[in-house]
Structures are given as C-alpha cells and as structure tokens.
Write an enzyme that holds these catalytic residues in place. Structure first.
Site, PDB file in Angstrom:
ATOM      1  N   TYR A 149      -8.937   4.981  -4.468  1.00 44.16           N
ATOM      2  CA  TYR A 149      -7.587   4.958  -5.012  1.00 44.16           C
ATOM      3  C   TYR A 149      -7.459   3.278  -4.779  1.00 44.16           C
ATOM      4  O   TYR A 149      -6.969   2.622  -5.555  1.00 44.16           O
ATOM      5  CB  TYR A 149      -6.608   5.621  -4.317  1.00 44.16           C
ATOM      6  CG  TYR A 149      -4.945   5.268  -4.504  1.00 44.16           C
ATOM      7  CD1 TYR A 149      -4.408   5.762  -5.905  1.00 44.16           C
ATOM      8  CD2 TYR A 149      -4.251   4.424  -3.775  1.00 44.16           C
ATOM      9  CE1 TYR A 149      -3.245   5.535  -6.110  1.00 44.16           C
ATOM     10  CE2 TYR A 149      -3.013   4.288  -4.014  1.00 44.16           C
ATOM     11  CZ  TYR A 149      -2.514   5.120  -5.395  1.00 44.16           C
ATOM     12  OH  TYR A 149      -1.197   4.544  -5.552  1.00 44.16           O
ATOM     13  N   ASN A 178       5.397   2.459  -0.661  1.00 46.85           N
ATOM     14  CA  ASN A 178       5.840   3.643  -0.630  1.00 46.85           C
ATOM     15  C   ASN A 178       7.230   4.069  -1.188  1.00 46.85           C
ATOM     16  O   ASN A 178       8.253   3.516  -0.550  1.00 46.85           O
ATOM     17  CB  ASN A 178       5.714   3.981   0.790  1.00 46.85           C
ATOM     18  CG  ASN A 178       4.323   4.310   1.421  1.00 46.85           C
ATOM     19  OD1 ASN A 178       4.027   2.914   1.590  1.00 46.85           O
ATOM     20  ND2 ASN A 178       3.902   5.243   1.852  1.00 46.85           N
ATOM     21  N   SER A 193       8.059  13.827   1.595  1.00 50.28           N
ATOM     22  CA  SER A 193       8.505  15.332   1.197  1.00 50.28           C
ATOM     23  C   SER A 193       7.805  16.287   1.967  1.00 50.28           C
ATOM     24  O   SER A 193       8.355  17.328   2.344  1.00 50.28           O
ATOM     25  CB  SER A 193       7.681  15.399  -0.332  1.00 50.28           C
ATOM     26  OG  SER A 193       6.332  14.816  -0.187  1.00 50.28           O
ATOM     27  N   ARG A 215       5.597   2.440   7.848  1.00 50.91           N
ATOM     28  CA  ARG A 215       5.679   2.478   6.460  1.00 50.91           C
ATOM     29  C   ARG A 215       7.167   1.730   6.052  1.00 50.91           C
ATOM     30  O   ARG A 215       8.000   1.905   6.864  1.00 50.91           O
ATOM     31  CB  ARG A 215       5.657   3.596   5.704  1.00 50.91           C
ATOM     32  CG  ARG A 215       4.039   4.285   5.902  1.00 50.91           C
ATOM     33  CD  ARG A 215       2.964   3.388   4.941  1.00 50.91           C
ATOM     34  NE  ARG A 215       1.738   4.089   5.272  1.00 50.91           N
ATOM     35  CZ  ARG A 215       0.723   4.281   6.116  1.00 50.91           C
ATOM     36  NH1 ARG A 215       1.082   3.257   7.066  1.00 50.91           N
ATOM     37  NH2 ARG A 215      -0.340   4.607   5.877  1.00 50.91           N
ATOM     38  N   PRO A 276      -3.452   3.100   6.906  1.00 53.92           N
ATOM     39  CA  PRO A 276      -3.143   1.957   7.329  1.00 53.92           C
ATOM     40  C   PRO A 276      -2.196   1.943   8.537  1.00 53.92           C
ATOM     41  O   PRO A 276      -1.086   2.732   8.639  1.00 53.92           O
ATOM     42  CB  PRO A 276      -2.510   1.316   6.166  1.00 53.92           C
ATOM     43  CG  PRO A 276      -3.237   2.189   4.974  1.00 53.92           C
ATOM     44  CD  PRO A 276      -3.423   3.347   5.474  1.00 53.92           C
TER      45      PRO A 276
HETATM   46  P1  NAD Z   1       2.348  11.292  -9.483  1.00 49.69           P
HETATM   47  O1  NAD Z   1       1.471  11.867  -8.992  1.00 49.69           O
HETATM   48  O2  NAD Z   1       3.684  12.025  -9.282  1.00 49.69           O
HETATM   49  O3  NAD Z   1       2.455  10.939 -10.985  1.00 49.69           O
HETATM   50  C1  NAD Z   1       1.029  10.502 -11.728  1.00 49.69           C
HETATM   51  C2  NAD Z   1       1.032  10.876 -12.867  1.00 49.69           C
HETATM   52  O4  NAD Z   1      -0.014  10.906 -13.710  1.00 49.69           O
HETATM   53  C3  NAD Z   1       1.013  12.653 -13.309  1.00 49.69           C
HETATM   54  O5  NAD Z   1       2.118  13.121 -14.041  1.00 49.69           O
HETATM   55  C4  NAD Z   1      -0.329  13.008 -13.498  1.00 49.69           C
HETATM   56  O6  NAD Z   1      -0.414  14.231 -14.116  1.00 49.69           O
HETATM   57  C5  NAD Z   1      -0.723  11.720 -14.374  1.00 49.69           C
HETATM   58  N1  NAD Z   1      -2.030  11.692 -14.458  1.00 49.69           N
HETATM   59  C6  NAD Z   1      -2.872  11.612 -13.573  1.00 49.69           C
HETATM   60  N2  NAD Z   1      -4.212  11.139 -13.974  1.00 49.69           N
HETATM   61  C7  NAD Z   1      -4.026  11.231 -15.123  1.00 49.69           C
HETATM   62  C8  NAD Z   1      -4.979  10.956 -16.189  1.00 49.69           C
HETATM   63  N3  NAD Z   1      -6.367  10.982 -16.103  1.00 49.69           N
HETATM   64  N4  NAD Z   1      -4.649  11.129 -17.477  1.00 49.69           N
HETATM   65  C9  NAD Z   1      -3.243  11.267 -17.929  1.00 49.69           C
HETATM   66  N5  NAD Z   1      -2.462  11.405 -16.912  1.00 49.69           N
HETATM   67  C10 NAD Z   1      -2.585  11.494 -15.654  1.00 49.69           C
HETATM   68  O7  NAD Z   1       2.587   9.881  -8.785  1.00 49.69           O
HETATM   69  P2  NAD Z   1       3.752   8.801  -8.923  1.00 49.69           P
HETATM   70  O8  NAD Z   1       4.301   8.660  -7.260  1.00 49.69           O
HETATM   71  O9  NAD Z   1       4.632   8.973  -9.920  1.00 49.69           O
HETATM   72  O10 NAD Z   1       2.973   7.431  -9.224  1.00 49.69           O
HETATM   73  C11 NAD Z   1       2.965   6.887 -10.303  1.00 49.69           C
HETATM   74  C12 NAD Z   1       2.235   5.599 -10.313  1.00 49.69           C
HETATM   75  O11 NAD Z   1       2.648   4.761  -9.426  1.00 49.69           O
HETATM   76  C13 NAD Z   1       0.724   5.744  -9.835  1.00 49.69           C
HETATM   77  O12 NAD Z   1      -0.179   4.843 -10.762  1.00 49.69           O
HETATM   78  C14 NAD Z   1       0.611   5.254  -8.459  1.00 49.69           C
HETATM   79  O13 NAD Z   1      -0.543   4.823  -7.879  1.00 49.69           O
HETATM   80  C15 NAD Z   1       1.903   4.239  -8.474  1.00 49.69           C
HETATM   81  N6  NAD Z   1       2.382   4.131  -7.082  1.00 49.69           N
HETATM   82  C16 NAD Z   1       3.130   4.896  -6.517  1.00 49.69           C
HETATM   83  C17 NAD Z   1       3.615   4.915  -5.298  1.00 49.69           C
HETATM   84  C18 NAD Z   1       4.560   5.771  -4.699  1.00 49.69           C
HETATM   85  O14 NAD Z   1       5.156   5.528  -3.646  1.00 49.69           O
HETATM   86  N7  NAD Z   1       5.257   6.645  -5.481  1.00 49.69           N
HETATM   87  C19 NAD Z   1       3.422   3.803  -4.369  1.00 49.69           C
HETATM   88  C20 NAD Z   1       2.268   2.838  -4.980  1.00 49.69           C
HETATM   89  C21 NAD Z   1       1.769   3.215  -6.124  1.00 49.69           C
HETATM   90  N1  UDP Z   2       1.845  11.479   7.652  1.00 45.36           N
HETATM   91  C1  UDP Z   2       2.201  12.029   8.619  1.00 45.36           C
HETATM   92  N2  UDP Z   2       2.354  13.118   8.353  1.00 45.36           N
HETATM   93  C2  UDP Z   2       2.289  14.054   7.170  1.00 45.36           C
HETATM   94  C3  UDP Z   2       1.959  13.150   6.182  1.00 45.36           C
HETATM   95  C4  UDP Z   2       1.576  11.737   6.341  1.00 45.36           C
HETATM   96  O1  UDP Z   2       2.072  11.692   9.803  1.00 45.36           O
HETATM   97  O2  UDP Z   2       2.635  15.298   7.142  1.00 45.36           O
HETATM   98  C5  UDP Z   2       1.488   9.939   7.766  1.00 45.36           C
HETATM   99  C6  UDP Z   2       0.255   9.307   7.274  1.00 45.36           C
HETATM  100  O3  UDP Z   2      -0.819   9.573   8.226  1.00 45.36           O
HETATM  101  C7  UDP Z   2       0.574   7.892   7.165  1.00 45.36           C
HETATM  102  C8  UDP Z   2       2.197   7.891   6.630  1.00 45.36           C
HETATM  103  O4  UDP Z   2       2.432   9.083   7.129  1.00 45.36           O
HETATM  104  O5  UDP Z   2       0.189   7.173   8.056  1.00 45.36           O
HETATM  105  C9  UDP Z   2       2.263   7.796   5.308  1.00 45.36           C
HETATM  106  O6  UDP Z   2       1.525   8.698   4.498  1.00 45.36           O
HETATM  107  P1  UDP Z   2       1.819   8.930   3.037  1.00 45.36           P
HETATM  108  O7  UDP Z   2       0.648   9.977   2.494  1.00 45.36           O
HETATM  109  O8  UDP Z   2       3.212   9.438   2.641  1.00 45.36           O
HETATM  110  O9  UDP Z   2       1.341   7.565   2.124  1.00 45.36           O
HETATM  111  P2  UDP Z   2       0.351   6.362   2.501  1.00 45.36           P
HETATM  112  O10 UDP Z   2      -0.325   6.755   3.634  1.00 45.36           O
HETATM  113  O11 UDP Z   2      -0.613   6.428   0.835  1.00 45.36           O
HETATM  114  O12 UDP Z   2       1.246   5.373   2.565  1.00 45.36           O
END
Ligand code: NAD
Ligand code: UDP
Length: 314
Positions: A149, A178, A193, A215, A276
């Site tokens: 990722y 996040n 969640s 975070r 992280p």
């Molecule tokens: P999500 O998993 O809910 O949404 C991702 C969507 O992309 C899904 O609908 C999935 O079906 C679709 N998808 C995945 N692979 C695909 C493919 N090969 N072809 C077509 N569709 C595909 O995640 P999200 O939280 O909505 O994140 C959306 C974007 O934002 C991502 O690029 C993620 O890296 C970026 N992002 C999100 C967060 C966050 O905290 N939510 C943080 C940093 C970056």
């Molecule tokens: N985490 C946790 N319990 C859980 C899920 C995640 O303590 O049930 C911690 C995880 O180890 C990380 C932080 O919460 O340190 C955020 O995790 P998340 O997967 O939401 O996002 P990311 O690590 O990608 O920032």
C-alpha cells in the site's frame, strides 16, 4: 456545432466509503458522474440511490485494465484502504495502485482531463518527523506487510508527477490522513469502525500494542470538502488533508467506550508489523492554498458515526 458545456466526473472507487460520499456531493450539486468500481471493498448499497438518475452511470470495471470514457475530471480513489483489506491480496493492491493510476493518467492524457489522486499519509511510513509536513520524505519499509500500500501510493504519486512533467497533465495529489464516518464497513478492520462495532455488540475493544500509538482522525464530510476544494484550485500538491487533533489509540478507545458502554473491557493484541507509532498532519498548506480546515471534532464525528452503525448493524 453543439459543444456540451456539462462537466463529466469520473470517480474510481466510487462505491467505497470516501468515493460514495464524494458522489453524493457531486450528484447533489447537479453534476454528471460516472462511477467505476469492482466491488472489492465497495458496496452497491452505497450508490444505489443514484442508479436510476440520468446524470449517473455505473461501470463495473477493474482499473488494473485500461478503459476509455469521455470525462473532464477524474477523482481517482480506487484502492483498498484498510490494512486488513489491502494486505488480503498485497500483489493486487500494488497492481491497483501502480497499473490503476497508470491507466487513469493515460485516460487523463487522452481526454485532457484533470486528475486528483487520493494518496495517503502512509507515504510517510512510520515517521521520524512529527507532525508530518508535505516536505517530509517518509520512512517506509520497502519489504514489510504494509509496503504494498505505502509503496503503491508512492509510485502512484511519482507517476502523477512524471505525467505532469512529460505530458503537462493537470494533476492534484492529496495526502489523506485517517478518515472515518458513516459507510465504513462493519468488518472494515480500521480502528474507529472496529471499536464502535465491538462496543455496540458488547464485546471487548481490541487494542493493538499498548495503545500509546497515535492517529489524527478526520470526519468524512470535512475530508470531502478538502477534496472538492483541491480539484477546484490550481494546486498540484502534494497537500495533506486531515484533522490535526492527535489522539492515542487508548484515548480513542476510552472515548468510544464512554459514549457507548463504560463497562466494556479492553483486550490487548500484538502491534502489527510496521504499524506507525505516531501520525499527525501539518495542514498549513491546505489552509493557505485550499482555504480549507476541518470543522468537526472527534467527539462530534464519533456521535454521527455511532448513530450510523446503530442503525446499520442492529
Ligand atoms: P474503500 O475500501 O472503502 O474504497 C475503495 C474502493 O475502491 C472500493 O469501492 C473498492 O471496491 C474499489 N476498488 C479497489 N480496487 C479496485 C480496482 N482494482 N478496480 C476498481 N475498483 C477498485 O476505501 P476508502 O476509505 O473509501 O479509500 C478511498 C481512497 O482514499 C483509497 O485510494 C485510499 O487509499 C485513500 N485513502 C483513504 C483514507 C481513509 O482514511 N479512508 C486514508 C488515506 C487514503
Ligand atoms: N488498531 C487497534 N485495534 C483495532 C484496529 C486498529 O488498536 O481493532 C490500531 C492499529 O494498530 C493502528 C491504529 O489503530 O495503530 C489505526 O489503525 P487503522 O487500521 O485504523 O489505520 P492505519 O494503521 O492504517 O492508520
């Protein structure tokens, strides 16, 4: 000759968490939207209300394969975002970031569209600089379980800048920190969640490590405002978009427990590899260049998210 003045938006990953909120905002503003998704982590329910709208079109497609559509703006979000999901098939995750972004940049070039990449704070890895400004180049393990990722998004950013340098593509690189809110999957695996669903089910909250890692959590509506501002401004980025209020995971667990059920236990599990230890955005660029800053604090955002999960899992 008839020239169509309507701008057409392509949202990749539009059936997912952030993508579906973005589509709601675009559709409610009367814009035309094409959504591409392969439903890996997205859901039909997230976009079903638009399916019969003449301004909305859904294409089931995997962005690792090229596609030809006529659009003006590409919001490139497709990629699993939860560690549980992106580690499920790490080779596919790397392909989605690299080939998917390559295909979308190729499309942007062919049809002369603007393209916004949903990049991530994960490009900073397990940061040695805190908080993280955009100038920080990061500390990423190239061979760990998060690398598919992190490195995927890093090469996606690189591709954007090379397409800009070589072909003058109008790119926008946004580094998202996040983000949480309604429509996260109940089994999403991300911490907000997980804790809310566990608390609503009366189960102990799973703390990874000792819960001292931090975070900074941004509510989805704030994030979408930042995304729209960035697309509409003449800024290439990268620009951090996130809420700079930083919390330990233990503080988050205590807050959610207090809101839902103060009697719940905690269960401690090992900290995943390369998790992280700290993360907090510097958002001065977003404030200055995008005139954006978040307005919804964690407590308020959690209340909205908890009421969503109360309805959706009970
Ligand atoms: P999500 O998993 O809910 O949404 C991702 C969507 O992309 C899904 O609908 C999935 O079906 C679709 N998808 C995945 N692979 C695909 C493919 N090969 N072809 C077509 N569709 C595909 O995640 P999200 O939280 O909505 O994140 C959306 C974007 O934002 C991502 O690029 C993620 O890296 C970026 N992002 C999100 C967060 C966050 O905290 N939510 C943080 C940093 C970056
Ligand atoms: N985490 C946790 N319990 C859980 C899920 C995640 O303590 O049930 C911690 C995880 O180890 C990380 C932080 O919460 O340190 C955020 O995790 P998340 O997967 O939401 O996002 P990311 O690590 O990608 O920032």
């Amino acid at each position: 000759m008839h020239v169509n003045p309507i701008k057409v938006n392509l949202v990749t990953g539009g059936a997912g968490f952030l993508g579906s909120h973005l589509i709601d905002r675009l559709m409610n503003a009367g814009e035309e939207v094409i959504c591409i998704d392969n439903f890996f982590t997205g859901r039909k329910a997230n976009i079903s209300k638009w399916m019969s709208n003449a301004k909305f079109e859904f294409i089931r497609h995997d962005i690792t394969d090229p596609i030809q559509v006529e659009v003006d703006r590409i919001w490139h979000l497709a990629c699993p975002a939860s560690p549980v999901h992106y580690q499920n098939n790490p080779i596919k995750t790397a392909k989605t970031s690299f080939l998917g972004t390559y295909n979308m940049l190729g499309l942007a070039r062919r049809v002369n569209a603007k393209i916004l990449l949903a990049s991530t704070s994960e490009v900073y890895g397990d940061p040695e600089v805190h908080p993280q400004p955009e100038s920080y180049r990061g500390c990423v393990n190239t061979i760990g379980i998060r690398s598919c990722y992190d490195e995927g998004k890093r090469i996606a950013e690189t591709l954007c800048f090379d397409y800009k340098r070589m072909h003058n593509i109008d790119i926008k690189v946004m580094r998202i920190f996040n983000t949480y809110g309604p429509r996260m999957l109940p089994d999403d695996g991300r911490v907000v969640s997980n804790f809310i669903v566990q608390a609503l089910k009366g189960e102990p909250l799973t703390i990874f490590g000792d819960g001292s890692q931090t975070r900074s959590f941004c509510y989805v509506d704030d994030l979408i405002n930042g995304m729209i501002n960035m697309m509409n401004k003449d800024e290439t980025g990268p620009i951090n978009i996130g809420n700079p209020d930083e919390f330990t995971i233990m503080e988050l667990a205590n807050l959610i427990r207090k809101k839902i059920n103060p009697n719940l236990d905690f269960v401690f599990k090992p900290l995943p590899q390369n998790d992280p230890l700290q993360r907090q955005p510097v958002i001065e660029l977003a404030k200055d260049k995008l005139e954006w800053e978040p307005s919804i604090n964690l407590s308020e955002g959690l209340d909205k998210t908890i009421s969503y999960f109360k309805k959706s899992i009970t």
